[in-house]
Motif scaffolding. Sequence first.
Motif, PDB file in Angstrom:
ATOM      1  N   ARG A  57       0.865  -1.179   0.000  1.00 53.36           N
ATOM      2  CA  ARG A  57       0.000   0.000   0.000  1.00 53.36           C
ATOM      3  C   ARG A  57       0.904   1.233   0.000  1.00 53.36           C
ATOM      4  O   ARG A  57       1.487   1.598   1.015  1.00 53.36           O
ATOM      5  CB  ARG A  57      -0.922  -0.002   1.214  1.00 53.36           C
ATOM      6  CG  ARG A  57      -1.906   1.164   1.213  1.00 53.36           C
ATOM      7  CD  ARG A  57      -2.767   1.206   2.458  1.00 53.36           C
ATOM      8  NE  ARG A  57      -3.805   0.186   2.440  1.00 53.36           N
ATOM      9  CZ  ARG A  57      -3.901  -0.825   3.286  1.00 53.36           C
ATOM     10  NH1 ARG A  57      -2.982  -0.961   4.224  1.00 53.36           N
ATOM     11  NH2 ARG A  57      -4.873  -1.702   3.200  1.00 53.36           N
TER      12      ARG A  57
ATOM     13  N   ARG B 187      -8.270  -3.288  -4.032  1.00 53.03           N
ATOM     14  CA  ARG B 187      -8.375  -2.899  -2.626  1.00 53.03           C
ATOM     15  C   ARG B 187      -7.976  -4.020  -1.688  1.00 53.03           C
ATOM     16  O   ARG B 187      -7.573  -3.776  -0.540  1.00 53.03           O
ATOM     17  CB  ARG B 187      -9.813  -2.441  -2.352  1.00 53.03           C
ATOM     18  CG  ARG B 187     -10.131  -2.097  -0.930  1.00 53.03           C
ATOM     19  CD  ARG B 187     -11.506  -1.453  -0.811  1.00 53.03           C
ATOM     20  NE  ARG B 187     -12.541  -2.204  -1.511  1.00 53.03           N
ATOM     21  CZ  ARG B 187     -13.243  -3.208  -0.973  1.00 53.03           C
ATOM     22  NH1 ARG B 187     -13.014  -3.571   0.271  1.00 53.03           N
ATOM     23  NH2 ARG B 187     -14.178  -3.817  -1.664  1.00 53.03           N
TER      24      ARG B 187
ATOM     25  N   THR C 269      -6.387   2.141  -2.066  1.00 45.55           N
ATOM     26  CA  THR C 269      -7.574   2.488  -1.293  1.00 45.55           C
ATOM     27  C   THR C 269      -8.134   3.813  -1.793  1.00 45.55           C
ATOM     28  O   THR C 269      -7.490   4.530  -2.560  1.00 45.55           O
ATOM     29  CB  THR C 269      -7.245   2.590   0.207  1.00 45.55           C
ATOM     30  OG1 THR C 269      -6.158   3.508   0.384  1.00 45.55           O
ATOM     31  CG2 THR C 269      -6.844   1.237   0.758  1.00 45.55           C
ATOM     32  N   ASP C 270      -9.340   4.135  -1.354  1.00 44.72           N
ATOM     33  CA  ASP C 270     -10.004   5.345  -1.821  1.00 44.72           C
ATOM     34  C   ASP C 270      -9.201   6.587  -1.445  1.00 44.72           C
ATOM     35  O   ASP C 270      -8.710   6.708  -0.317  1.00 44.72           O
ATOM     36  CB  ASP C 270     -11.410   5.440  -1.213  1.00 44.72           C
ATOM     37  CG  ASP C 270     -12.303   4.315  -1.694  1.00 44.72           C
ATOM     38  OD1 ASP C 270     -13.184   4.572  -2.516  1.00 44.72           O
ATOM     39  OD2 ASP C 270     -12.098   3.169  -1.235  1.00 44.72           O
TER      40      ASP C 270
ATOM     41  N   THR D  69     -15.309   5.538   8.924  1.00 48.56           N
ATOM     42  CA  THR D  69     -14.791   4.920   7.713  1.00 48.56           C
ATOM     43  C   THR D  69     -15.667   5.313   6.536  1.00 48.56           C
ATOM     44  O   THR D  69     -16.805   5.732   6.706  1.00 48.56           O
ATOM     45  CB  THR D  69     -14.769   3.374   7.834  1.00 48.56           C
ATOM     46  OG1 THR D  69     -16.102   2.908   8.074  1.00 48.56           O
ATOM     47  CG2 THR D  69     -13.850   2.931   8.957  1.00 48.56           C
TER      48      THR D  69
ATOM     49  N   GLN E 147     -17.300   4.089   2.796  1.00 46.15           N
ATOM     50  CA  GLN E 147     -17.668   2.905   2.039  1.00 46.15           C
ATOM     51  C   GLN E 147     -16.890   2.912   0.735  1.00 46.15           C
ATOM     52  O   GLN E 147     -17.104   3.773  -0.107  1.00 46.15           O
ATOM     53  CB  GLN E 147     -19.174   2.902   1.775  1.00 46.15           C
ATOM     54  CG  GLN E 147     -19.685   1.642   1.092  1.00 46.15           C
ATOM     55  CD  GLN E 147     -19.607   0.427   1.999  1.00 46.15           C
ATOM     56  OE1 GLN E 147     -19.799   0.535   3.202  1.00 46.15           O
ATOM     57  NE2 GLN E 147     -19.322  -0.723   1.430  1.00 46.15           N
ATOM     58  N   SER E 148     -15.982   1.970   0.585  1.00 44.38           N
ATOM     59  CA  SER E 148     -15.125   1.958  -0.593  1.00 44.38           C
ATOM     60  C   SER E 148     -15.896   1.551  -1.834  1.00 44.38           C
ATOM     61  O   SER E 148     -16.766   0.673  -1.798  1.00 44.38           O
ATOM     62  CB  SER E 148     -13.943   1.006  -0.383  1.00 44.38           C
ATOM     63  OG  SER E 148     -13.137   0.965  -1.546  1.00 44.38           O
ATOM     64  N   THR E 149     -15.592   2.204  -2.941  1.00 45.22           N
ATOM     65  CA  THR E 149     -16.185   1.842  -4.230  1.00 45.22           C
ATOM     66  C   THR E 149     -15.162   1.177  -5.145  1.00 45.22           C
ATOM     67  O   THR E 149     -15.477   0.851  -6.289  1.00 45.22           O
ATOM     68  CB  THR E 149     -16.764   3.092  -4.920  1.00 45.22           C
ATOM     69  OG1 THR E 149     -15.774   4.135  -4.921  1.00 45.22           O
ATOM     70  CG2 THR E 149     -18.003   3.589  -4.199  1.00 45.22           C
ATOM     71  N   ILE E 150     -13.949   0.981  -4.631  1.00 46.12           N
ATOM     72  CA  ILE E 150     -12.919   0.290  -5.404  1.00 46.12           C
ATOM     73  C   ILE E 150     -13.089  -1.210  -5.234  1.00 46.12           C
ATOM     74  O   ILE E 150     -13.254  -1.712  -4.120  1.00 46.12           O
ATOM     75  CB  ILE E 150     -11.513   0.711  -4.940  1.00 46.12           C
ATOM     76  CG1 ILE E 150     -11.325   2.217  -5.112  1.00 46.12           C
ATOM     77  CG2 ILE E 150     -10.433  -0.046  -5.700  1.00 46.12           C
ATOM     78  CD1 ILE E 150     -10.008   2.731  -4.570  1.00 46.12           C
TER      79      ILE E 150
ATOM     80  N   ARG F 126     -12.243  -5.115  -4.848  1.00 45.47           N
ATOM     81  CA  ARG F 126     -11.155  -5.821  -4.157  1.00 45.47           C
ATOM     82  C   ARG F 126     -10.124  -6.322  -5.163  1.00 45.47           C
ATOM     83  O   ARG F 126      -8.921  -6.320  -4.884  1.00 45.47           O
ATOM     84  CB  ARG F 126     -11.721  -6.988  -3.344  1.00 45.47           C
ATOM     85  CG  ARG F 126     -12.649  -6.544  -2.216  1.00 45.47           C
ATOM     86  CD  ARG F 126     -13.290  -7.716  -1.505  1.00 45.47           C
ATOM     87  NE  ARG F 126     -12.298  -8.534  -0.826  1.00 45.47           N
ATOM     88  CZ  ARG F 126     -11.999  -9.769  -1.145  1.00 45.47           C
ATOM     89  NH1 ARG F 126     -12.640 -10.372  -2.147  1.00 45.47           N
ATOM     90  NH2 ARG F 126     -11.093 -10.445  -0.477  1.00 45.47           N
TER      91      ARG F 126
ATOM     92  N   GLY G  69     -12.860   5.592  -7.219  1.00 43.24           N
ATOM     93  CA  GLY G  69     -12.429   5.814  -5.844  1.00 43.24           C
ATOM     94  C   GLY G  69     -10.985   6.242  -5.783  1.00 43.24           C
ATOM     95  O   GLY G  69     -10.544   6.874  -4.826  1.00 43.24           O
TER      96      GLY G  69
END
Length: 427
Positions: free
Chosen positions: A42, A109, A120-121, A134, A136-139, A141, A253
Amino acid sequence: MFSLGQENISTSPASTKGPVRYGELIVLGCNGSLPSGDKGRRKSRFALCRRNKANGVKPSTVHTSCTPQAAKAVSNKEQHSISYTLSRVQTVVVEYTHDSNTDMFQIGRSTENPIDFVVTDTVTSGQSLTDGQTIQSTISRFACRIICQRNPPYSARIYAAGFDSSKNIFLGEKAAKWRMRDGQMDGLTTNGVLVMHPRQGFTQDSRPGVWREISVCGNVFTLRETRSAQQTGKMMDSECNELVDGSLIDLCGATLLWRTAEGLARTPTVKHLEALRQEFNAGRPQCPVGFNTLAFPSLRRKDVLDEKQPWAYLRCGHVHGYHCWGGRRDPEVEAECQERECPMCRAQGPYVPLWLGCEPAFYVDAEPPTHAFMPCGHVCSEKTTAYWSQISLPHGTHAFHAACPFCIHPLSGETGSVRLIFQSPLD
């Protein structure tokens, strides 16, 4: 003036000083590193280098019914496959076989082993998350994969979706999917993978291209009405999924910039930017009100306000040090972009600290920092601000807007940037 040629660094793919480098991916909105720091997979940028052993794959057998062979392909953890669920009773499975001529790199992600670059976003500058909050991620996985040729010209192609830990990709009933003329299947992921190739490369003369969507098999389509719409766009047979220097990849994201090894060889390095910073500071620009000398802080302290920090009135571009002219507040409050009146020309507008753009891959040339993005105050060359000001980046599920590449803050004003006016020392 410091020039790019003063430092001879070879980043050619053919360089014998290390493994062949295909190119690098850089996350927009990261000014040299992630806000929380680069850790493991990351990080803000990822170099794609030729692997010791090829791990690329290519499609082979297509199973059009739930045969034992199809079930074996899905359950075999040594066999890559993509499953297209057409209905509750029909699934098409495409087996993938080893390709000794390519290397595969996966982005997403997930922190599972198949992912080479964890993304990550990106949180827009100015936004902050409270403790425990937190987003809500739209990317996805397993968002996408890039296949690179192991031999010259080392072309890199992008495909939507990535293989999971079981080496499978599953497209469910709700995912857009179809059968191609040659019998192969294809489809789109939920939020899609968008790509934009710049015209005339990533140079001073670059112009933005058109955003397209990339399918699981690497075909190119016009954009859907919204990111997750069922209706696909029009297939563009004349266009391909090969990445070029300066290509942008949007994962819904986070947006990534692709730089080829040849392109990076023509791009300033961190050492170049540091030399430009030192040369600027050596000129001893002064605040026209306090007459104190201004200086950009070191690149390592790029986010920490310094007492010598240059500040600018973005409406006119006049550069000052921080001062309390007009009975204003302290620097921490002033950084919230409250409007002020410039004492030099009386223009009213945001009064913000200036920050050097520290990610060299975002620069289209090696010229000195003379312009600032509005309203964030990130400083870089004129051509760099001009290029990014005309790029509409995807935002959310259906919006587009121009943004600063160093912090991803939406740009304001007619041009998105301002020419800075510095005062030379009086002595």
